[in-house]
Write a protein that holds these residues in place. Sequence first.
Motif, PDB file in Angstrom:
ATOM      1  N   ARG A  17       0.846  -1.203   0.000  1.00  0.00           N
ATOM      2  CA  ARG A  17       0.000   0.000   0.000  1.00  0.00           C
ATOM      3  C   ARG A  17       0.883   1.256   0.000  1.00  0.00           C
ATOM      4  O   ARG A  17       0.574   2.235  -0.684  1.00  0.00           O
ATOM      5  N   LEU A  18       1.960   1.220   0.777  1.00  0.00           N
ATOM      6  CA  LEU A  18       2.885   2.355   0.813  1.00  0.00           C
ATOM      7  C   LEU A  18       3.464   2.627  -0.575  1.00  0.00           C
ATOM      8  O   LEU A  18       3.480   3.768  -1.055  1.00  0.00           O
ATOM      9  N   LEU A  19       3.944   1.555  -1.222  1.00  0.00           N
ATOM     10  CA  LEU A  19       4.546   1.725  -2.549  1.00  0.00           C
ATOM     11  C   LEU A  19       3.505   2.193  -3.566  1.00  0.00           C
ATOM     12  O   LEU A  19       3.807   2.995  -4.443  1.00  0.00           O
ATOM     13  N   GLN A  20       2.273   1.709  -3.426  1.00  0.00           N
ATOM     14  CA  GLN A  20       1.204   2.169  -4.318  1.00  0.00           C
ATOM     15  C   GLN A  20       0.968   3.676  -4.168  1.00  0.00           C
ATOM     16  O   GLN A  20       0.565   4.342  -5.125  1.00  0.00           O
ATOM     17  N   LEU A  21       1.192   4.201  -2.959  1.00  0.00           N
ATOM     18  CA  LEU A  21       1.054   5.653  -2.746  1.00  0.00           C
ATOM     19  C   LEU A  21       2.225   6.429  -3.336  1.00  0.00           C
ATOM     20  O   LEU A  21       2.054   7.556  -3.809  1.00  0.00           O
ATOM     21  N   MET A  22       3.431   5.852  -3.263  1.00  0.00           N
ATOM     22  CA  MET A  22       4.624   6.617  -3.633  1.00  0.00           C
ATOM     23  C   MET A  22       4.996   6.499  -5.113  1.00  0.00           C
ATOM     24  O   MET A  22       5.496   7.464  -5.703  1.00  0.00           O
ATOM     25  N   VAL A  23       4.793   5.331  -5.690  1.00  0.00           N
ATOM     26  CA  VAL A  23       5.313   5.074  -7.035  1.00  0.00           C
ATOM     27  C   VAL A  23       4.687   5.965  -8.120  1.00  0.00           C
ATOM     28  O   VAL A  23       5.376   6.342  -9.075  1.00  0.00           O
ATOM     29  N   PRO A  24       3.397   6.350  -7.999  1.00  0.00           N
ATOM     30  CA  PRO A  24       2.847   7.236  -9.037  1.00  0.00           C
ATOM     31  C   PRO A  24       3.604   8.557  -9.197  1.00  0.00           C
ATOM     32  O   PRO A  24       3.538   9.170 -10.261  1.00  0.00           O
ATOM     33  N   SER A  25       4.324   8.989  -8.161  1.00  0.00           N
ATOM     34  CA  SER A  25       5.125  10.211  -8.282  1.00  0.00           C
ATOM     35  C   SER A  25       6.493   9.931  -8.890  1.00  0.00           C
ATOM     36  O   SER A  25       7.237  10.858  -9.183  1.00  0.00           O
ATOM     37  N   ILE A  26       6.830   8.667  -9.042  1.00  0.00           N
ATOM     38  CA  ILE A  26       8.172   8.298  -9.507  1.00  0.00           C
ATOM     39  C   ILE A  26       8.151   7.797 -10.959  1.00  0.00           C
ATOM     40  O   ILE A  26       8.927   8.229 -11.794  1.00  0.00           O
ATOM     41  N   ALA A  27       7.246   6.861 -11.245  1.00  0.00           N
ATOM     42  CA  ALA A  27       7.183   6.234 -12.577  1.00  0.00           C
ATOM     43  C   ALA A  27       6.470   7.125 -13.588  1.00  0.00           C
ATOM     44  O   ALA A  27       5.530   7.838 -13.234  1.00  0.00           O
ATOM     45  N   VAL A  28       6.903   7.067 -14.838  1.00  0.00           N
ATOM     46  CA  VAL A  28       6.128   7.742 -15.889  1.00  0.00           C
ATOM     47  C   VAL A  28       4.851   6.916 -16.113  1.00  0.00           C
ATOM     48  O   VAL A  28       4.843   5.698 -15.895  1.00  0.00           O
ATOM     49  N   PRO A  29       3.743   7.578 -16.527  1.00  0.00           N
ATOM     50  CA  PRO A  29       2.438   6.895 -16.587  1.00  0.00           C
ATOM     51  C   PRO A  29       2.446   5.589 -17.400  1.00  0.00           C
ATOM     52  O   PRO A  29       1.870   4.587 -16.964  1.00  0.00           O
TER      53      PRO A  29
END
Lengths: 222, 222
Positions: free
Chosen positions: A176-188
């Motif tokens: 759940r933590l990674l699901q919150l953070m990764v959208p700011s890191i990965a390109v869509p």
Amino acid sequence: MARQERAIKTRRAILEAAAAVFDELGYEAATISEVLKRADVTKGAFYFHFPSKEALAGGVLELAVTTEGVQPQDLMLQEALDTMLIMAHRLPQEPVFSAALRLAVDRNSQRLFGTRWPDWIALLGAQLSEAKARGEVHRYIDETETARLVMSAWTGVRIVSEGLPDAYDLPNEVARLLQLMVPSIAVPAVLSQLEISAERGARLLDAMARSRLELEEGAVSC
Amino acid sequence: MARQERAIKTRRAILEAAAAVFDELGYEAATISEVLKRADVTKGAFYFHFPSKEALAGGVLELAVTTEGVQPQDLMLQEALDTMLIMAHRLPQEPVFSAALRLAVDRNSQRLFGTRWPDWIALLGAQLSEAKARGEVHRYIDETETARLVMSAWTGVRIVSEGLPDAYDLPNEVARLLQLMVPSIAVPAVLSQLEISAERGARLLDAMARSRLELEEGAVSC
């Protein structure tokens, strides 16, 4: 069993016993006699491998950083996530990892041995750096800073959940933590291809256990 | 000074001295005599307020959760962020907060007193819940889970940065962490209105200090 192989097994058994003792009692309260009792090895063998409690703590910390179980992926970012998803399963089950975290948080042992956090940051930072070179993460992402923040957040989830009255499942919390953070890191276009779930970590861990077993069986049949 | 007011000041001075001792030495190694020495109060006054080391730790933990300095905002999500940005400035400067975290991480004192983490989660969860009711955060966000993850990540950033060889500025690290997490929480039209920076926390803290001073000066001129 060859002599060298036996020595490796003995060393590992001692370290696992030591990790369990550090994890339960903390560095200060841990004693060599308690480790000796649990490791079920001779005193001679023990002191051959580890002359002191300091050496035991150092040996446990040495094992704490690993990408074992991570399989090569088309997306490097998936490999970075897999590293963290697998560790979320292993840490609550394997005292070597939970003891390393307990040692890292303890100010005395921190002063004596430092922590493995810089190595985790270097490992994740290298994965993010490669992901960036491949265009998987946003260009404005600073890979070392991001690795530090994600690893710190992962660690905080573990530490805080240990101090809450309800029990939380670490693999699920980390996912759940990674699901919150990764959208700011990965390109869509990459984000939509990633798998970030506790189940993925479990699957990779299963595959790792199976391939270990096959290796051992292969060794026996030789 | 009225008798009651003096008692409140004495109590506060004792707690601040106790916090400094807990923060430096940890719960086990802390002693009442060390706190007495630093608090500069009489033994009688001391034991009137705190009969034991346990009572001191309880008193420190009581102070650890606060929204002091947060100003009413049009966006409730900004108030939640301000709570965390202000605390990122206060924790490294005010032993009451760093001691509360050290007590929370220590397994012995954790067993004796629990932690204030559930209260932090409840506080942030209520702010996120109100933000959700106003349409500021995504409807699929679970406010309690999100509060737990964000608070855990905040805590991890503090704990890990203490264990790294380089020094990191907590207000800046926390701001960067929130900048990574908030885009998954806020709806886009709200995200673009938020201010997430270390400077904002510093500004709010300044305003808080000024209004305290005015209150005190007002009290003197009465």
